[in-house]
Design a protein around this motif. Structure first.
Motif, short mmCIF file in Angstrom:
data_model
loop_
_atom_site.label_atom_id
_atom_site.label_comp_id
_atom_site.label_asym_id
_atom_site.label_seq_id
_atom_site.Cartn_x
_atom_site.Cartn_y
_atom_site.Cartn_z
N ASP A 67 0.83 -1.01 0.04
CA ASP A 67 -0.12 0.14 -0.07
C ASP A 67 0.66 1.36 0.05
N GLY A 68 2.04 1.10 -0.10
CA GLY A 68 2.98 2.38 -0.24
C GLY A 68 3.66 2.59 1.17
N ARG A 69 3.30 2.07 2.03
CA ARG A 69 3.80 2.42 3.46
C ARG A 69 5.05 1.52 3.67
N ALA A 70 5.01 0.19 3.15
CA ALA A 70 6.12 -0.66 3.41
C ALA A 70 7.76 -0.15 3.03
N ASN A 71 8.80 -0.18 3.89
CA ASN A 71 10.09 0.18 3.45
C ASN A 71 10.74 -0.99 3.63
N TYR A 72 11.55 -1.22 2.45
CA TYR A 72 12.25 -2.50 2.35
C TYR A 72 13.28 -2.50 3.39
N PHE A 73 13.93 -1.07 3.50
CA PHE A 73 15.15 -1.10 4.40
C PHE A 73 14.96 -1.11 5.72
N ASP A 74 13.84 -1.09 6.18
CA ASP A 74 13.62 -1.14 7.75
C ASP A 74 13.32 -2.75 8.25
N VAL A 75 13.55 -2.92 9.13
CA VAL A 75 13.08 -4.10 9.94
C VAL A 75 11.57 -4.06 10.43
N GLU A 76 10.61 -4.88 9.83
CA GLU A 76 9.19 -4.45 10.03
C GLU A 76 8.38 -5.47 10.33
N LEU A 77 7.55 -5.50 11.07
CA LEU A 77 6.56 -6.45 11.61
C LEU A 77 5.60 -6.82 10.38
#
Length: 237
Positions: A160-170
């Motif tokens: 949805d455009g909010r995910a960031n590949y460079f972050d560690v995300e849940l």
């Protein structure tokens, strides 16, 4: 979803333990994709002291024992550990432990190797975990692990455009229940390893085996072209 004071996927795996114990033996993604690659990275363990970090229902514990290792298994889910104990009896020692926390049962230099299969994705910060593995390993000890491939886990073009590949995300995956996990970039896989004193020896992006094709032909072509898992062998400097 886990509460703030418990590991992120504990509740899910407590609920999934019975199903997982059966499926880990036959599911093509485990038996014919991840397991052949990760196990191929493990050096000779005969007579070695090995920690199975995130042992689940004991598949790798049993494999290591059969090859002559002295094995200690740890997992955060007591339900999963119950299956591991049933699987190998008193051939191994088990502890309930969180890989995100200090392994208080283990002395410094206690092990010759650590194997961790598809467990670290439920840990947010790998530097602390890898530093703890370095503490409990003898100099020159091996560390073999597998995890979800960052390119498979990130929703390239489909978010949805909010995910960031460079972050560690849940994130979450759905089996019978929603299972939370952490996705991370390739740099967040490799750099904590190097910063904790390990040197990278080999990296595999496994492809499905012929048995995978026989068992699940409709998935074989895709998984032969796109990465699913990342498998790593490293050694403590």
């Amino acid at each position: 979803m886990a509460s703030e004071d418990e590991p992120v996927a504990k509740a899910a795996y407590d609920e999934l333990a019975d199903t997982y114990a059966d499926e880990v033996r036959t599911n093509p993604y485990n038996a014919d994709l991840e397991f052949p690659a990760t196990s191929s990275l493990v050096p000779d363990v005969d007579g070695k002291r090995v920690l199975d970090a995130g042992c689940g229902t004991g598949a790798y514990t049993e494999w290591l024992l059969d090859r002559g290792a002295d094995v200690v298994g740890v997992d955060v889910s007591e339900a999963m550990l119950a299956h591991a104990r049933e699987r190998v009896g008193d051939r191994a020692t088990f502890h309930r432990a969180d890989l995100a926390a200090p392994l208080e049962f283990a002395e410094t230099d206690a092990f010759d190797g650590v194997v961790s299969a598809l467990a670290l994705g439920y840990v947010e910060e790998w530097r602390e975990s890898f530093s703890e593995f370095a503490r409990i390993l003898e100099p020159g000890g091996f560390f073999v692990f597998s995890t979800g491939h960052p390119f498979d886990q990130f929703p390239f073009g489909g978010d949805d455009g909010r995910a960031n590949y460079f972050d560690v995300e849940l994130a979450e995956k759905n089996w019978e229940v929603d299972v939370p996990y952490y996705r991370r970039p390739v740099s967040a896989v490799v750099n904590p390893l190097l910063e904790s004193g390990f040197r990278l020896e080999r990296l595999l992006e496994p492809r499905p085996t012929e048995r995978f094709e026989e068992t699940w032909p409709e998935r074989y072509e895709k998984e032969s072209r796109y990465p699913v898992f990342l498998c790593v062998r490293s050694r403590l400097s």
